[in-house]
Write a protein that holds these residues in place. Structure first.
Motif, PDB file in Angstrom:
ATOM      1  N   ASN A  45       0.622  -1.095   0.288  1.00  0.00           N
ATOM      2  CA  ASN A  45       0.044   0.086   0.392  1.00  0.00           C
ATOM      3  C   ASN A  45       0.760   1.087   0.004  1.00  0.00           C
ATOM      4  OD1 ASN A  45      -3.400  -0.232   0.293  1.00  0.00           O
ATOM      5  ND2 ASN A  45      -2.250  -1.916   1.401  1.00  0.00           N
ATOM      6  N   LEU A  46       1.841   1.310  -0.799  1.00  0.00           N
ATOM      7  CA  LEU A  46       2.493   2.237  -0.550  1.00  0.00           C
ATOM      8  C   LEU A  46       2.496   3.178  -1.087  1.00  0.00           C
ATOM      9  CD1 LEU A  46       6.320   0.648  -1.495  1.00  0.00           C
ATOM     10  CD2 LEU A  46       5.679   1.706   0.866  1.00  0.00           C
ATOM     11  N   PRO A  47       1.272   3.596  -2.353  1.00  0.00           N
ATOM     12  CA  PRO A  47       1.218   4.550  -3.078  1.00  0.00           C
ATOM     13  C   PRO A  47      -0.147   5.185  -2.114  1.00  0.00           C
ATOM     14  CG  PRO A  47       0.450   2.320  -4.524  1.00  0.00           C
ATOM     15  CD  PRO A  47       1.553   1.658  -3.033  1.00  0.00           C
ATOM     16  N   LEU A  48      -0.953   4.533  -1.556  1.00  0.00           N
ATOM     17  CA  LEU A  48      -1.246   5.251  -0.058  1.00  0.00           C
ATOM     18  C   LEU A  48      -0.722   5.770   0.810  1.00  0.00           C
ATOM     19  CD1 LEU A  48      -4.174   5.573   0.840  1.00  0.00           C
ATOM     20  CD2 LEU A  48      -4.102   3.049   2.277  1.00  0.00           C
ATOM     21  N   TRP A  49       0.636   5.679   1.401  1.00  0.00           N
ATOM     22  CA  TRP A  49       0.939   5.956   2.003  1.00  0.00           C
ATOM     23  C   TRP A  49       1.638   7.510   1.419  1.00  0.00           C
ATOM     24  CZ3 TRP A  49      -1.666   3.437   5.586  1.00  0.00           C
ATOM     25  CH2 TRP A  49      -2.150   2.879   5.303  1.00  0.00           C
ATOM     26  N   LEU A  99      -2.082 -11.530  -2.897  1.00  0.00           N
ATOM     27  CA  LEU A  99      -0.860 -10.837  -2.845  1.00  0.00           C
ATOM     28  C   LEU A  99      -0.151 -10.270  -4.246  1.00  0.00           C
ATOM     29  CD1 LEU A  99       1.766 -12.867  -0.903  1.00  0.00           C
ATOM     30  CD2 LEU A  99       1.344 -11.131  -0.223  1.00  0.00           C
ATOM     31  N   VAL A 100      -1.354 -11.341  -5.888  1.00  0.00           N
ATOM     32  CA  VAL A 100      -0.463 -10.996  -6.964  1.00  0.00           C
ATOM     33  C   VAL A 100      -1.043  -9.355  -7.396  1.00  0.00           C
ATOM     34  CG1 VAL A 100      -0.277 -11.731  -9.481  1.00  0.00           C
ATOM     35  CG2 VAL A 100       0.454 -12.766  -7.661  1.00  0.00           C
ATOM     36  N   SER A 101      -1.925  -9.751  -7.373  1.00  0.00           N
ATOM     37  CA  SER A 101      -3.165  -8.582  -6.913  1.00  0.00           C
ATOM     38  C   SER A 101      -2.916  -7.420  -6.600  1.00  0.00           C
ATOM     39  CB  SER A 101      -4.861  -8.582  -6.096  1.00  0.00           C
ATOM     40  OG  SER A 101      -5.606  -9.757  -7.416  1.00  0.00           O
ATOM     41  N   ALA A 102      -2.293  -7.501  -5.096  1.00  0.00           N
ATOM     42  CA  ALA A 102      -1.790  -6.110  -4.528  1.00  0.00           C
ATOM     43  C   ALA A 102      -0.933  -5.983  -5.476  1.00  0.00           C
ATOM     44  CB  ALA A 102      -1.545  -6.418  -3.499  1.00  0.00           C
ATOM     45  N   ALA A 103      -0.253  -6.695  -5.809  1.00  0.00           N
ATOM     46  CA  ALA A 103       1.394  -6.026  -6.111  1.00  0.00           C
ATOM     47  C   ALA A 103       1.325  -5.245  -7.638  1.00  0.00           C
ATOM     48  CB  ALA A 103       2.320  -7.457  -6.713  1.00  0.00           C
ATOM     49  N   ALA A 104       0.533  -5.487  -8.448  1.00  0.00           N
ATOM     50  CA  ALA A 104      -0.399  -5.264  -9.574  1.00  0.00           C
ATOM     51  C   ALA A 104      -1.126  -3.798  -9.691  1.00  0.00           C
ATOM     52  CB  ALA A 104      -1.168  -6.042 -10.568  1.00  0.00           C
ATOM     53  N   GLY A 105      -1.957  -4.067  -8.530  1.00  0.00           N
ATOM     54  CA  GLY A 105      -2.447  -3.115  -8.046  1.00  0.00           C
ATOM     55  C   GLY A 105      -1.682  -1.394  -7.650  1.00  0.00           C
ATOM     56  N   GLY A 106      -0.326  -2.268  -7.020  1.00  0.00           N
ATOM     57  CA  GLY A 106       0.652  -1.426  -6.549  1.00  0.00           C
ATOM     58  C   GLY A 106       1.279  -0.836  -6.811  1.00  0.00           C
ATOM     59  N   TYR A 107       1.920  -1.179  -8.328  1.00  0.00           N
ATOM     60  CA  TYR A 107       3.185  -0.795  -9.501  1.00  0.00           C
ATOM     61  C   TYR A 107       2.502   0.404 -10.254  1.00  0.00           C
ATOM     62  CZ  TYR A 107       4.768  -0.839 -14.133  1.00  0.00           C
ATOM     63  OH  TYR A 107       5.457   0.244 -14.859  1.00  0.00           O
ATOM     64  N   PHE A 108       0.706  -0.201 -10.481  1.00  0.00           N
ATOM     65  CA  PHE A 108      -0.068   0.538 -11.462  1.00  0.00           C
ATOM     66  C   PHE A 108      -0.069   1.929 -10.912  1.00  0.00           C
ATOM     67  CE2 PHE A 108      -1.259  -2.435 -13.828  1.00  0.00           C
ATOM     68  CZ  PHE A 108       0.012  -2.934 -15.016  1.00  0.00           C
ATOM     69  N   MET A 109      -0.982   1.804  -9.418  1.00  0.00           N
ATOM     70  CA  MET A 109      -1.063   3.516  -9.047  1.00  0.00           C
ATOM     71  C   MET A 109       0.025   3.912  -8.452  1.00  0.00           C
ATOM     72  SD  MET A 109      -4.250   1.949  -6.129  1.00  0.00           S
ATOM     73  CE  MET A 109      -3.377   0.670  -5.473  1.00  0.00           C
ATOM     74  N   LEU A 135       1.632  -1.520 -21.913  1.00  0.00           N
ATOM     75  CA  LEU A 135       1.681  -0.886 -20.279  1.00  0.00           C
ATOM     76  C   LEU A 135       2.823  -2.343 -19.738  1.00  0.00           C
ATOM     77  CD1 LEU A 135      -2.361  -1.338 -18.914  1.00  0.00           C
ATOM     78  CD2 LEU A 135      -0.235   0.637 -19.264  1.00  0.00           C
ATOM     79  N   LEU A 136       2.783  -2.914 -20.317  1.00  0.00           N
ATOM     80  CA  LEU A 136       4.082  -4.327 -19.815  1.00  0.00           C
ATOM     81  C   LEU A 136       5.803  -3.944 -20.280  1.00  0.00           C
ATOM     82  CD1 LEU A 136       2.435  -7.261 -20.978  1.00  0.00           C
ATOM     83  CD2 LEU A 136       2.089  -6.203 -18.438  1.00  0.00           C
ATOM     84  N   ASN A 137       6.514  -4.189 -18.694  1.00  0.00           N
ATOM     85  CA  ASN A 137       7.762  -3.735 -19.277  1.00  0.00           C
ATOM     86  C   ASN A 137       8.566  -4.036 -17.447  1.00  0.00           C
ATOM     87  OD1 ASN A 137       7.451  -1.802 -16.132  1.00  0.00           O
ATOM     88  ND2 ASN A 137       6.424  -0.446 -17.647  1.00  0.00           N
ATOM     89  N   TRP A 138       9.776  -3.883 -17.147  1.00  0.00           N
ATOM     90  CA  TRP A 138      10.880  -4.423 -15.839  1.00  0.00           C
ATOM     91  C   TRP A 138      10.235  -4.435 -15.040  1.00  0.00           C
ATOM     92  CZ3 TRP A 138      13.576  -2.468 -12.765  1.00  0.00           C
ATOM     93  CH2 TRP A 138      14.250  -1.399 -12.905  1.00  0.00           C
ATOM     94  N   GLN A 139      10.167  -3.046 -14.435  1.00  0.00           N
ATOM     95  CA  GLN A 139       9.924  -2.672 -13.622  1.00  0.00           C
ATOM     96  C   GLN A 139       7.904  -3.163 -13.057  1.00  0.00           C
ATOM     97  OE1 GLN A 139      10.474  -0.633 -15.945  1.00  0.00           O
ATOM     98  NE2 GLN A 139      11.365   1.724 -15.540  1.00  0.00           N
ATOM     99  N   PHE A 140       7.137  -3.347 -14.073  1.00  0.00           N
ATOM    100  CA  PHE A 140       5.917  -4.064 -13.566  1.00  0.00           C
ATOM    101  C   PHE A 140       6.328  -6.001 -13.292  1.00  0.00           C
ATOM    102  CE2 PHE A 140       1.947  -6.907 -14.789  1.00  0.00           C
ATOM    103  CZ  PHE A 140       1.450  -6.156 -14.237  1.00  0.00           C
ATOM    104  N   LEU A 147       7.066  -8.050  -4.651  1.00  0.00           N
ATOM    105  CA  LEU A 147       5.991  -8.023  -3.789  1.00  0.00           C
ATOM    106  C   LEU A 147       4.559  -8.861  -4.090  1.00  0.00           C
ATOM    107  CD1 LEU A 147       4.531  -4.379  -4.909  1.00  0.00           C
ATOM    108  CD2 LEU A 147       5.838  -4.658  -2.960  1.00  0.00           C
ATOM    109  N   GLY A 148       4.652  -9.915  -5.144  1.00  0.00           N
ATOM    110  CA  GLY A 148       3.397 -10.690  -5.342  1.00  0.00           C
ATOM    111  C   GLY A 148       4.318 -12.362  -5.374  1.00  0.00           C
ATOM    112  N   ILE A 149       4.780 -12.346  -5.893  1.00  0.00           N
ATOM    113  CA  ILE A 149       5.296 -14.048  -5.968  1.00  0.00           C
ATOM    114  C   ILE A 149       5.971 -14.001  -5.031  1.00  0.00           C
ATOM    115  CG2 ILE A 149       6.979 -15.454  -7.730  1.00  0.00           C
ATOM    116  CD1 ILE A 149       5.416 -14.038 -10.110  1.00  0.00           C
ATOM    117  N   LEU A 150       7.462 -13.259  -4.549  1.00  0.00           N
ATOM    118  CA  LEU A 150       7.715 -14.059  -3.891  1.00  0.00           C
ATOM    119  C   LEU A 150       7.323 -13.595  -2.000  1.00  0.00           C
ATOM    120  CD1 LEU A 150      11.564 -12.140  -4.628  1.00  0.00           C
ATOM    121  CD2 LEU A 150      10.916 -14.485  -4.756  1.00  0.00           C
TER     122      LEU A 150
END
Length: 578
Positions: A45-49, A99-109, A135-140, A147-150
């Protein structure tokens, strides 16, 4: 003397180092849910903070206490939801999904400064493979892995104690109650601040990750139950073409250019300092040309999926969002009036606006000069346009022709892909889809190049229309579906909730060009239109204005919403430009 026999491997006791078999190492499912929830509530939730830290009212010790309680609330809500899936075969898959949903959402936000609401979810679900690739790149990929898979991999390696079904049900209920209790307790601890914050900064509710995504997905899934989607109600069954005021007039030929991601403020024609529209500006400067740019036009939505169906509807933005049934649209009414209609799409589809009329997609054409990598430049829609129109029924063409050209336009984030090399006027441009990597100047250059190319496309469309004047009365109307953010306040792209979206995502270009024959036929005064060019209009006017300029009579037409109506009376006709 017999030799001692080595012990049989089948008799060897399980290794004391095997964690999967040591009861003291096995954990209750609650601890695994708490670990995942705390990771999501904090790191994901870094985008929120980040947004909370920008608020001056939170730059105090009380603000730190509020942030802590907010994180506890998110963790409590996430734990409560996960407890619904805390069964042997579903807990770890559910944690992985979260976790994966949060990782994807966190990246785009974080990367684009967007928020996730039902409108953004619709936009995401209707994104085609070509747009997804942009929309896909190495940062994503890195965000998904870190944030998700590990964390999910760690969760799968944790042994969870197996318990009988009834006992597990009781534990799940207790975990759910605990999560709710934590949520409610933390909320009451900062209720006054939370109430004020959510009232004054409504965008924050769309940053709570991944609960925002789940809520948005639920709202989208519930939409079909809010209205009758089993049928589409007919519209304009009484539609007919009014007699032309000039008995010698030719049938109309109208190009409706549906722009993509156009910012009104980046058109030189509308006062922008850079020469992004040399072709249109030259037309506007000539007294014998009938071009009008409406500089105060506003969109129905902030993304294609919302705006296109709305602008081709008779309802207007508010009524369209609240509708209890689906109706046919503008193109159906025009077809019912007897005209020949055609939709040519160089984008991801017409979002239902062309489903019942002749339509064609240019995205898969193999033209070596205009197409590459599964995408074509917008000029492809003008190629062989004569032939496409001639293929329409002759009896309909005799009454008039309406062609929609749906642009790829300025679709981001890969703006640099939208322009041929010859139209890259502003350099250096951003050549990455990770927009935060580019400087503001490079990003604006890449976007302005798309407007420069759109200017070429519209000027070419006008040139083509002029070749049709011997047999028809041609006209063109260009309107973009929505605008775009280019990093202002760290917001990129589009799709923000309409009520909180910045103006650049809603302020769109709206340009008309009328031939002398069309002006005489419709009795629309360009001079009158130009005097009204700064009056506020919106996509609510689109449906009725098209009917008005073509002289289509039907009970669903509302003259008050026809922006041409005030300029078609006798006084206006008498003062029209030469």
């Amino acid at each position: 003397m017999s030799r001692p026999q080595p012990p049989s491997f089948s008799a060897v006791a399980p290794s004391s180092t095997s964690p999967a078999q040591r009861p003291e190492r096995q954990r209750q499912s609650l601890w695994l849910m708490l670990a995942a929830s705390l990771w999501i509530a904090t790191v994901c939730n870094l985008p929120l903070w980040r947004e909370l830290l920008k608020l001056p009212e939170l730059q105090t010790v009380r603000g730190l206490w509020f942030g802590l309680c907010f994180a506890v609330m998110i963790a409590g809500a996430t734990t409560a939801l996960l407890s619904l899936f805390a069964w042997r075969w579903t807990l770890k898959p559910a944690i992985t999904l979260f976790l994966v949903s949060a990782a994807a959402g966190g990246y785009f936000m974080m990367a684009y400064g967007i928020v996730i609401d039902p409108t953004m979810m619709v936009n995401a679900l209707q994104t085609d493979a070509r747009e997804t690739r942009d929309l896909l790149n190495w940062q994503f990929a890195a965000a998904i892995v870190v944030l998700g898979i590990l964390p999910a991999w760690w969760a799968w390696r944790q042994p969870v104690r197996r318990t009988p079904v009834l006992r597990q049900l009781l534990r799940n209920l207790l975990s759910f109650a605990l999560g709710l209790a934590v949520l409610i307790g933390a909320l009451f601890a900062v209720f006054q601040d939370m109430s004020s914050l959510m009232r004054n900064h409504t965008q924050l509710r769309y940053l709570i990750n991944p609960l925002n995504s789940f809520y948005a997905l639920g709202k989208v899934a519930a939409k079909p139950f809010e209205r009758d989607n089993t049928r589409i109600l007919p519209l304009g069954q009484d539609a007919r073409i009014a007699d032309a005021t000039d008995t010698a007039s030719k049938p109309p030929l109208l190009l409706l250019v549906l722009g993509e991601t156009g910012r009104s403020g980046n058109f030189a024609l509308n006062g922008y300092a850079r020469p992004t529209t040399p072709g249109l500006s030259a037309l506007a400067a000539r007294p014998d040309e009938r071009l009008t740019s409406f500089r105060n036009a506003w969109s129905c939505g902030t993304n294609t999926a919302a705006s296109v169906p709305c602008m081709f509807s008779h309802l207007g933005r508010t009524a369209f969002e609240d509708r209890k049934a689906n109706y046919e649209g503008l193109m159906d009414v025009l077809s019912r009036s007897g005209m020949a209609v055609l939709w040519i799409d160089n984008q991801s589809g017409c979002k239902g606006a062309c489903d019942r009329i002749p339509n064609v997609s240019t995205t898969q054409l193999q033209d070596p000069a205009l197409c590459s990598e599964g995408e074509c430049f917008d000029d492809i829609m003008l190629k062989d346009l004569d032939g496409r129109i001639k293929a329409l029924p002759a009896e309909r063409r005799a009454k008039g022709v309406v062609v929609v050209l749906h642009q790829m336009g300025s679709h981001g984030p890969a703006y640099y892909k939208r322009t041929p090399t010859a139209f890259k006027k502003f350099m250096p441009e951003c050549t990455s889809n990770a927009l935060q990597e580019c400087s503001p100047a490079q990003l604006v250059n890449a976007y302005d190049n798309t407007i420069f190319y759109t200017d070429h496309f519209l000027s070419s469309a006008v040139d083509w229309l002029k070749t049709q004047e011997t047999a028809s009365a041609p006209a063109m109307m260009y309107v973009a579906d929505h605008g775009e953010s280019l990093g202002e306040n760290n917001i990129y792209l589009h799709g923000m909730p309409y009520n909180i979206a910045p103006d650049v995502q809603k302020h769109v270009p709206w340009i008309t060009w009328l031939s002398p024959a069309f002006e005489a036929r419709s009795r629309i005064s360009t001079g009158c239109l130009q005097k009204r060019a700064d009056e506020r209009i919106s996509h609510d006017n689109y449906f009725h204005s098209v009917l008005g300029m073509l002289g289509v009579q039907t009970a669903v037409y509302q003259p008050a919403l026809d922006l041409f109506a005030p300029c078609t009376d006798r006084q206006a006709a008498a003062t029209k430009s030469p």
